[in-house]
Design a protein around this motif. Structure first.
Motif, mmCIF file in Angstrom:
data_model
loop_
_atom_site.group_PDB
_atom_site.id
_atom_site.type_symbol
_atom_site.label_atom_id
_atom_site.label_comp_id
_atom_site.label_asym_id
_atom_site.label_seq_id
_atom_site.Cartn_x
_atom_site.Cartn_y
_atom_site.Cartn_z
ATOM 1 N N THR A 89 -2.914 4.830 3.817
ATOM 2 C CA THR A 89 -3.425 3.470 4.009
ATOM 3 C C THR A 89 -2.356 2.597 4.650
ATOM 4 O OG1 THR A 89 -4.844 3.699 2.070
ATOM 5 C CG2 THR A 89 -4.454 1.478 2.873
ATOM 6 N N ARG A 90 -1.140 2.640 4.115
ATOM 7 C CA ARG A 90 -0.047 1.843 4.682
ATOM 8 C C ARG A 90 0.293 2.311 6.092
ATOM 9 N NH1 ARG A 90 5.592 1.061 4.876
ATOM 10 N NH2 ARG A 90 6.088 -1.139 4.543
ATOM 11 N N GLU A 146 -8.266 -3.330 2.679
ATOM 12 C CA GLU A 146 -7.065 -3.302 3.507
ATOM 13 C C GLU A 146 -6.495 -4.712 3.656
ATOM 14 O OE1 GLU A 146 -8.233 0.484 6.359
ATOM 15 O OE2 GLU A 146 -8.855 -1.527 6.946
ATOM 16 N N GLY A 148 0.825 -1.196 0.000
ATOM 17 C CA GLY A 148 0.000 0.000 0.000
ATOM 18 C C GLY A 148 0.860 1.247 0.000
ATOM 19 N N ARG A 151 -1.661 3.735 8.238
ATOM 20 C CA ARG A 151 -2.743 3.324 9.134
ATOM 21 C C ARG A 151 -2.570 1.855 9.545
ATOM 22 N NH1 ARG A 151 -8.084 1.223 8.517
ATOM 23 N NH2 ARG A 151 -9.429 1.969 10.177
#
Length: 89
Positions: free
Chosen positions: A25-26, A67, A21, A28
């Motif tokens: 996003t990564r 995810e 990612g 998180r």
């Protein structure tokens, strides 16, 4: 056997190999403890398949299916019938 979290079945467990990612996003996922070498157990998915519930680092975590597609896991323990029954409790 290498799988993404979204491909796992209830009761399967393994170790996180890679978190893919980009951007937030990564970050998180990493902030939630989804890091390399972290033990992970797939508990269940919602009736329509989203979200997914996993246990990682001793706590339950819900992930969106998108995810889950970004997390590679080396599956070490297959799901068996007793594990599936326990997950339903």
């Amino acid at each position: 056997m290498l799988k993404t979290v979204s491909e796992m079945r209830p009761g399967e467990s393994g170790v996180v190999v890679n978190t893919r990612g980009e951007g937030w996003t990564r970050k998180r996922l990493l902030d939630m403890g989804v890091t390399k070498s972290a033990p992970l157990t797939f508990k269940k998915s919602a009736p329509l398949g989203d979200p997914l519930e996993v246990v990682i680092r001793g706590y339950a975590l819900s992930l969106r299916r998108k995810e889950g597609d970004l997390v590679d896991v080396e599956v070490t323990a297959k799901a068996d019938k007793s594990a599936k029954e326990e997950v339903g409790k």
